[in-house]
Design a protein around this motif. Structure first.
Motif, PDB file in Angstrom:
ATOM      1  N   ASP A  84      43.957   3.577  10.295  1.00  0.00           N
ATOM      2  CA  ASP A  84      43.353   4.360   9.218  1.00  0.00           C
ATOM      3  C   ASP A  84      43.472   5.838   9.542  1.00  0.00           C
ATOM      4  N   TYR A  85      43.605   6.650   8.491  1.00  0.00           N
ATOM      5  CA  TYR A  85      43.771   8.088   8.656  1.00  0.00           C
ATOM      6  C   TYR A  85      42.760   8.826   7.784  1.00  0.00           C
ATOM      7  N   LYS A 131      42.477   3.396  15.060  1.00  0.00           N
ATOM      8  CA  LYS A 131      43.030   2.051  15.105  1.00  0.00           C
ATOM      9  C   LYS A 131      41.893   1.039  15.205  1.00  0.00           C
ATOM     10  N   SER A 132      41.921   0.045  14.349  1.00  0.00           N
ATOM     11  CA  SER A 132      40.930  -1.032  14.346  1.00  0.00           C
ATOM     12  C   SER A 132      39.525  -0.442  14.373  1.00  0.00           C
ATOM     13  N   ASN A 133      38.714  -0.811  15.357  1.00  0.00           N
ATOM     14  CA  ASN A 133      37.339  -0.333  15.458  1.00  0.00           C
ATOM     15  C   ASN A 133      37.172   0.803  16.464  1.00  0.00           C
ATOM     16  N   GLU A 134      38.260   1.463  16.825  1.00  0.00           N
ATOM     17  CA  GLU A 134      38.185   2.562  17.769  1.00  0.00           C
ATOM     18  C   GLU A 134      37.577   3.806  17.116  1.00  0.00           C
ATOM     19  N   LYS A 135      37.259   4.812  17.932  1.00  0.00           N
ATOM     20  CA  LYS A 135      36.734   6.065  17.412  1.00  0.00           C
ATOM     21  C   LYS A 135      37.869   6.893  16.805  1.00  0.00           C
ATOM     22  N   TRP A 136      37.493   7.790  15.899  1.00  0.00           N
ATOM     23  CA  TRP A 136      38.481   8.691  15.313  1.00  0.00           C
ATOM     24  C   TRP A 136      39.040   9.614  16.389  1.00  0.00           C
TER      25      TRP A 136
END
Length: 266
Positions: A220-221, A242-247
């Motif tokens: 996601d961006y 990416k996935s559930n990682e932090k921005w």
């Protein structure tokens, strides 16, 4: 199209020194005789709000028949002391004053801190100026924007770099798609870079605009834009998750990374 022709109705942010008492303390002094009180530069935000508050009353328009406007040139040596020593070495005091030629009043209408993991303290700003030309009675509004970097120096925060770009009010309504953040994302990052799978509805908050999209790489961006007075959207930051990682802050330059021809060695 009216949004491209209408001037800003935002309130000025630089209203800290409207009394002449502040300027009287520095009157008659050259820039190298001035020492700023530490409280004027105690935080990055204070430094910039005080800097532009000083410049609000600075007048550098020649030939006006009505006499003195604001605090005339008294603010310039004060404002110059908000610059870091390194910046002053690059920009002499005379050059600094000349950079305001034709400007008689400055209003700060946008100021926000910009994420910059590599270069430290960075702000985006937009100003509205009242300008005039020698030999012309009428004055007019001008709008400019840019970025400011700050460093801690001399018991406070100082401006170490400042960029300024003048805004255009005719190209946007008659020509480009690249004034709209949504179009930029769709064309540059979608069409050019083949990175966009799905664009989500834009989130707007005043002159802020967050554009989210799901990438063809599964990530996601989030691209953050600020809308200028002339209606143009300026990109100030990019984030990827990416996935559930932090921005995580990123920097994609489509013109360099997506339009460059790839050549094979013989």
């Amino acid at each position: 199209m009216e949004k491209y022709f209408r001037p800003s109705c935002l309130k000025a942010l630089n209203l800290r020194f409207e009394s002449s008492e502040f300027y009287a303390h520095f009157s008659g002094k050259t820039y190298d005789q001035i020492k700023l009180p530490p409280e004027l530069t105690s935080t990055p935000e204070d430094t910039l709000l005080n800097y532009f508050s000083v410049l609000r009353e600075a007048d550098n328009i020649y030939g006006r028949s009505c006499g003195t406007v604001g605090q005339a040139r008294i603010p310039f040596p004060i404002a110059y002391n908000f610059l870091s020593k390194e910046y002053q070495n690059q920009l002499s005091y005379d050059e600094y004053v000349r950079s305001f030629a034709g400007i008689g009043h400055t209003s700060l209408i946008k100021l926000l801190r910009v994420p910059d993991e590599k270069r430290g303290i960075k702000f985006f700003y937009e100003i509205e100026t009242i300008e005039g030309k020698l030999g012309k009675r009428a004055e007019y509004f001008g709008y400019s924007y840019g970025y400011i970097h700050l460093v801690y120096q001399n018991e406070g925060f100082r401006i170490s770099e400042l960029s300024k770009m003048e805004e255009d009010f005719l190209c946007a309504p008659y020509h480009g798609w690249d004034q709209s953040g949504e179009d930029v994302v769709a064309i540059k990052y979608g069409g050019w870079c083949k990175l966009v799978q799905h664009i989500y509805p834009t989130e707007k908050n005043g002159y802020f605009k967050n554009i989210y999209f799901h990438g063809t790489d599964g990530a996601d961006y989030c691209f953050i834009y600020v809308t200028l007075t002339n209606g143009t959207d300026v990109e100030i930051a990019q984030f990827k998750r990416k996935s559930n990682e932090k921005w995580k802050q990123i920097k994609i330059i489509p013109e360099e990374e997506c339009l460059t021809e790839k050549r094979c060695d013989d």
